[in-house]
Write a protein that holds these residues in place. Structure first.
Motif, PDB file in Angstrom:
ATOM      1  N   ALA A  48       0.833  -1.203   0.000  1.00 44.45           N
ATOM      2  CA  ALA A  48       0.000   0.000   0.000  1.00 44.45           C
ATOM      3  C   ALA A  48       0.872   1.261   0.000  1.00 44.45           C
ATOM      4  CB  ALA A  48      -0.935   0.016   1.204  1.00 44.45           C
ATOM      5  N   VAL A  49       0.284   2.346  -0.488  1.00 43.27           N
ATOM      6  CA  VAL A  49       0.984   3.622  -0.593  1.00 43.27           C
ATOM      7  C   VAL A  49       0.206   4.693   0.154  1.00 43.27           C
ATOM      8  CG1 VAL A  49       1.666   5.455  -2.207  1.00 43.27           C
ATOM      9  CG2 VAL A  49       2.054   3.053  -2.797  1.00 43.27           C
ATOM     10  N   PHE A  50       0.922   5.493   0.921  1.00 40.48           N
ATOM     11  CA  PHE A  50       0.380   6.722   1.495  1.00 40.48           C
ATOM     12  C   PHE A  50       0.695   7.771   0.433  1.00 40.48           C
ATOM     13  CE2 PHE A  50      -0.113   9.024   5.825  1.00 40.48           C
ATOM     14  CZ  PHE A  50      -0.759  10.079   5.231  1.00 40.48           C
ATOM     15  N   PRO A  51      -0.303   8.257  -0.314  1.00 34.86           N
ATOM     16  CA  PRO A  51      -0.058   9.126  -1.469  1.00 34.86           C
ATOM     17  C   PRO A  51       0.690  10.413  -1.129  1.00 34.86           C
ATOM     18  CG  PRO A  51      -2.372   8.489  -1.350  1.00 34.86           C
ATOM     19  CD  PRO A  51      -1.727   8.050  -0.072  1.00 34.86           C
ATOM     20  N   GLU A  52       1.238  11.017  -2.139  1.00 35.55           N
ATOM     21  CA  GLU A  52       2.012  12.254  -1.977  1.00 35.55           C
ATOM     22  C   GLU A  52       1.194  13.324  -1.264  1.00 35.55           C
ATOM     23  OE1 GLU A  52       5.120  13.957  -4.893  1.00 35.55           O
ATOM     24  OE2 GLU A  52       3.240  15.019  -5.340  1.00 35.55           O
ATOM     25  N   HIS A  53       1.852  13.985  -0.307  1.00 32.59           N
ATOM     26  CA  HIS A  53       1.221  15.036   0.484  1.00 32.59           C
ATOM     27  C   HIS A  53       2.328  15.852   1.146  1.00 32.59           C
ATOM     28  CE1 HIS A  53       1.988  11.740   3.262  1.00 32.59           C
ATOM     29  NE2 HIS A  53       1.989  12.625   4.239  1.00 32.59           N
ATOM     30  N   THR A  54       1.956  16.857   1.921  1.00 30.02           N
ATOM     31  CA  THR A  54       2.919  17.649   2.689  1.00 30.02           C
ATOM     32  C   THR A  54       2.477  17.679   4.145  1.00 30.02           C
ATOM     33  OG1 THR A  54       1.772  19.741   2.319  1.00 30.02           O
ATOM     34  CG2 THR A  54       3.482  19.144   0.713  1.00 30.02           C
TER      35      THR A  54
ATOM     36  N   GLY B 130       7.586  -3.082  10.968  1.00 36.55           N
ATOM     37  CA  GLY B 130       7.481  -3.182   9.528  1.00 36.55           C
ATOM     38  C   GLY B 130       8.688  -2.671   8.775  1.00 36.55           C
ATOM     39  N   ASP B 131       8.433  -2.390   7.503  1.00 42.83           N
ATOM     40  CA  ASP B 131       9.476  -2.011   6.550  1.00 42.83           C
ATOM     41  C   ASP B 131       8.812  -1.090   5.527  1.00 42.83           C
ATOM     42  OD1 ASP B 131      11.255  -1.907   4.377  1.00 42.83           O
ATOM     43  OD2 ASP B 131      11.813  -4.022   4.542  1.00 42.83           O
ATOM     44  N   ILE B 132       9.202   0.177   5.508  1.00 44.69           N
ATOM     45  CA  ILE B 132       8.629   1.160   4.593  1.00 44.69           C
ATOM     46  C   ILE B 132       9.738   1.852   3.816  1.00 44.69           C
ATOM     47  CG2 ILE B 132       6.595   1.577   6.043  1.00 44.69           C
ATOM     48  CD1 ILE B 132       7.917   4.221   6.958  1.00 44.69           C
ATOM     49  N   VAL B 133       9.352   2.518   2.746  1.00 43.29           N
ATOM     50  CA  VAL B 133      10.266   3.398   2.018  1.00 43.29           C
ATOM     51  C   VAL B 133       9.627   4.773   1.999  1.00 43.29           C
ATOM     52  CG1 VAL B 133      11.502   3.843  -0.122  1.00 43.29           C
ATOM     53  CG2 VAL B 133      11.103   1.483   0.602  1.00 43.29           C
ATOM     54  N   PHE B 134      10.368   5.743   2.519  1.00 43.81           N
ATOM     55  CA  PHE B 134       9.918   7.133   2.590  1.00 43.81           C
ATOM     56  C   PHE B 134      10.555   7.884   1.429  1.00 43.81           C
ATOM     57  CE2 PHE B 134       9.833  11.491   4.045  1.00 43.81           C
ATOM     58  CZ  PHE B 134       8.646  11.588   4.750  1.00 43.81           C
ATOM     59  N   HIS B 135       9.728   8.481   0.576  1.00 47.65           N
ATOM     60  CA  HIS B 135      10.197   9.190  -0.616  1.00 47.65           C
ATOM     61  C   HIS B 135      10.029  10.694  -0.415  1.00 47.65           C
ATOM     62  CE1 HIS B 135      10.273   5.423  -2.965  1.00 47.65           C
ATOM     63  NE2 HIS B 135       9.244   5.106  -2.207  1.00 47.65           N
ATOM     64  N   ILE B 136      11.133  11.450  -0.562  1.00 46.39           N
ATOM     65  CA  ILE B 136      11.092  12.894  -0.388  1.00 46.39           C
ATOM     66  C   ILE B 136      12.234  13.528  -1.178  1.00 46.39           C
ATOM     67  CG2 ILE B 136      12.452  12.848   1.741  1.00 46.39           C
ATOM     68  CD1 ILE B 136      10.646  15.185   2.765  1.00 46.39           C
ATOM     69  N   ASP B 137      11.958  14.636  -1.833  1.00 44.99           N
ATOM     70  CA  ASP B 137      12.979  15.418  -2.529  1.00 44.99           C
ATOM     71  C   ASP B 137      13.798  14.563  -3.502  1.00 44.99           C
ATOM     72  OD1 ASP B 137      14.196  17.855  -3.085  1.00 44.99           O
ATOM     73  OD2 ASP B 137      15.748  17.582  -1.547  1.00 44.99           O
TER      74      ASP B 137
END
Length: 97
Positions: free
Chosen positions: A38-44, A56-63
């Motif tokens: 699942a994805v937590f969609p792009e936001h600010t 768990g295990d996540i990937v945080f995408h930024i900049d």
């Protein structure tokens, strides 16, 4: 006067779930669960924030960068910067902002 809250423990892994645990004039704490894939969609975020992976295990995408985060890891990020998160496995994390 004192309360025990089981929101985090009972929060299901069903796509994306967000629960507000605490909100004061100074900060808020969000409990987030993401089902595997699942994805937590792009936001600010409206303020600088701290992310703490509970499980768990996540990937945080930024900049334009990707940051793999696992159980018991901490990550901070600035306000008003677009970001999104993907779960590599069923995951729960806190956002403190």
């Amino acid at each position: 006067m004192y309360t025990i809250n089981n929101t985090i423990a009972s929060q299901p892994f069903e796509k994306l779930k967000v629960d507000k645990l605490v909100k004061t004039d100074f900060f808020e704490i969000l409990s987030i669960s993401l089902e595997k894939g699942a994805v937590f969609p792009e936001h600010t975020s409206p303020s600088d924030a701290q992310l703490i992976v509970l499980v768990g295990d996540i990937v945080f995408h930024i900049d334009g960068e990707s940051y793999p985060l696992k159980t018991q890891q901490h990550f901070n990020f600035p306000k008003e910067e677009k970001h999104w998160v993907k779960a590599n496995e069923n995951s729960k994390f806190l956002i403190i902002r």
